[in-house]
Design an enzyme around this catalytic site. Structure first.
Site, PDB file in Angstrom:
ATOM      1  N   GLY A   9       9.169  -3.349   3.980  1.00 11.45           N
ATOM      2  CA  GLY A   9       8.170  -2.575   4.725  1.00 11.45           C
ATOM      3  C   GLY A   9       7.143  -3.500   5.356  1.00 11.45           C
ATOM      4  O   GLY A   9       5.971  -3.161   5.507  1.00 11.45           O
ATOM      5  N   TYR A 151       6.535  13.505  -2.897  1.00  8.86           N
ATOM      6  CA  TYR A 151       5.927  12.180  -2.686  1.00  8.86           C
ATOM      7  C   TYR A 151       5.303  11.695  -3.994  1.00  8.86           C
ATOM      8  O   TYR A 151       5.582  10.587  -4.470  1.00  8.86           O
ATOM      9  CB  TYR A 151       4.868  12.235  -1.574  1.00  8.86           C
ATOM     10  CG  TYR A 151       4.128  10.926  -1.452  1.00  8.86           C
ATOM     11  CD1 TYR A 151       4.791   9.779  -1.023  1.00  8.86           C
ATOM     12  CD2 TYR A 151       2.785  10.816  -1.834  1.00  8.86           C
ATOM     13  CE1 TYR A 151       4.142   8.556  -0.960  1.00  8.86           C
ATOM     14  CE2 TYR A 151       2.127   9.601  -1.768  1.00  8.86           C
ATOM     15  CZ  TYR A 151       2.813   8.479  -1.331  1.00  8.86           C
ATOM     16  OH  TYR A 151       2.176   7.268  -1.278  1.00  8.86           O
TER      17      TYR A 151
HETATM   18  C1  8X3 Z   1      -1.417   7.595  -0.763  1.00  4.19           C
HETATM   19  C2  8X3 Z   1      -2.444   8.361  -1.484  1.00  4.19           C
HETATM   20  O1  8X3 Z   1      -3.547  10.657  -1.787  1.00  4.19           O
HETATM   21  O2  8X3 Z   1      -2.563  10.197   0.365  1.00  4.19           O
HETATM   22  O3  8X3 Z   1      -0.374   7.193  -1.556  1.00  4.19           O
HETATM   23  O4  8X3 Z   1      -1.160  10.614  -1.519  1.00  4.19           O
HETATM   24  S1  8X3 Z   1      -2.400  10.016  -1.072  1.00  4.19           S
END
Ligand code: 8X3
Length: 255
Positions: A9, A151
């Site tokens: 990345g 996520y």
């Molecule tokens: C990024 C933090 O809070 O946008 O990994 O998921 S958040």
């Protein structure tokens, strides 16, 4: 001797900033990302400072990862530090409305991709009895929020896998660190909202988020502590961010 640092990345965000940070230390860099054009620009910028090898790699493709390592020139093969920075969030829809294809992409990249690259690099570290794997987790792996579903779960995987690696590597001089950033202003939200810049900008409105350089400094720092010290986990937020009370729905008294 300068370390050889591989970064996935590397064409944007934390990965790109980490490449610049390690270049300042004259490390040899092995840069991987899907976009060869962006890597080429970065390599051109950094090659006056250090030796750089770059090639396209899509961590979600087994063939792409295999051919990256098959083509890796001998002088870059002894990787001392692997920064697993390739990763993304897609969407904030609730689980019952989310696009399943987005979930698959996040799992293929954040989980399977990270495993694939780690599995390719780790045996040589163990054989040489030296090395450092640095994973990029997230506060989302620790603290669920609406729409974070897959996520956050992928980053919880990264946290647990990082700890499990430490357990497997006990007795070897191979370190593992999981860096867990909170709100940082990179192209993260742009990617999450598929190029909707206005929506992405709103995430950071009125705040002072962390920058990719802030996280790159931390990534470098965990490699710079004495070699008998392992930073397991570092959760990092900007000062403007903190936890909130558990939320309660007050519309259910007649249930
Ligand atoms: C990024 C933090 O809070 O946008 O990994 O998921 S958040």
């Amino acid at each position: 001797m300068a370390k050889t640092v591989m970064i996935t990345g590397a064409s944007s965000g934390f990965g790109q900033a980490a490449a610049r940070r390690f270049a300042k230390e004259q490390c040899a860099l092995v840069l991987a990302a899907r976009s060869l054009d962006k890597l080429q620009d970065l390599a051109q910028e950094l090659s006056p400072l250090c030796s750089v090898y770059y090639a396209a790699m899509d961590v979600s493709s087994a063939d792409s990862v295999a051919s990256f390592f098959a083509d890796l020139p001998e002088q870059f093969q002894q990787i001392d530090v692997l920064v697993n920075s390739a990763g993304l969030a897609l969407g904030v829809e609730p689980a019952y409305e989310a696009d399943f294809a987005n979930w698959e992409t996040m799992i293929d990249t954040n989980i399977t991709g990270l495993l694939r690259v780690t599995r390719a690099v780790l045996p040589s570290m163990v054989e040489r009895d030296t090395g450092h794997i640095i994973n990029i987790g997230s506060t989302a792996g620790n603290w669920p929020y609406p729409g974070g579903n897959t996520y956050g779960a992928s980053k919880a995987f990264v946290q647990n896998f990082s700890r499990a690696l430490r357990a497997d590597l006990l007795g070897k001089h191979v370190r593992v660190s999981n860096i867990e950033p909170g709100m940082a202003q990179t192209n993260f939200s742009n990617v999450r909202f598929k190029g909707d810049a206005e929506r992405a900008d709103k995430v950071y409105a009125g705040t002072k988020p962390m920058t990719a350089e802030d996280i790159a400094d931390i990534i470098y720092w965990v490699t710079s502590v004495p070699s008998h010290v392992n930073v397991n986990t570092l959760e990092v937020m900007p000062v403007c961010q903190a936890w909130s009370a558990l939320t309660v729905n007050r519309d259910m008294e007649n249930d």
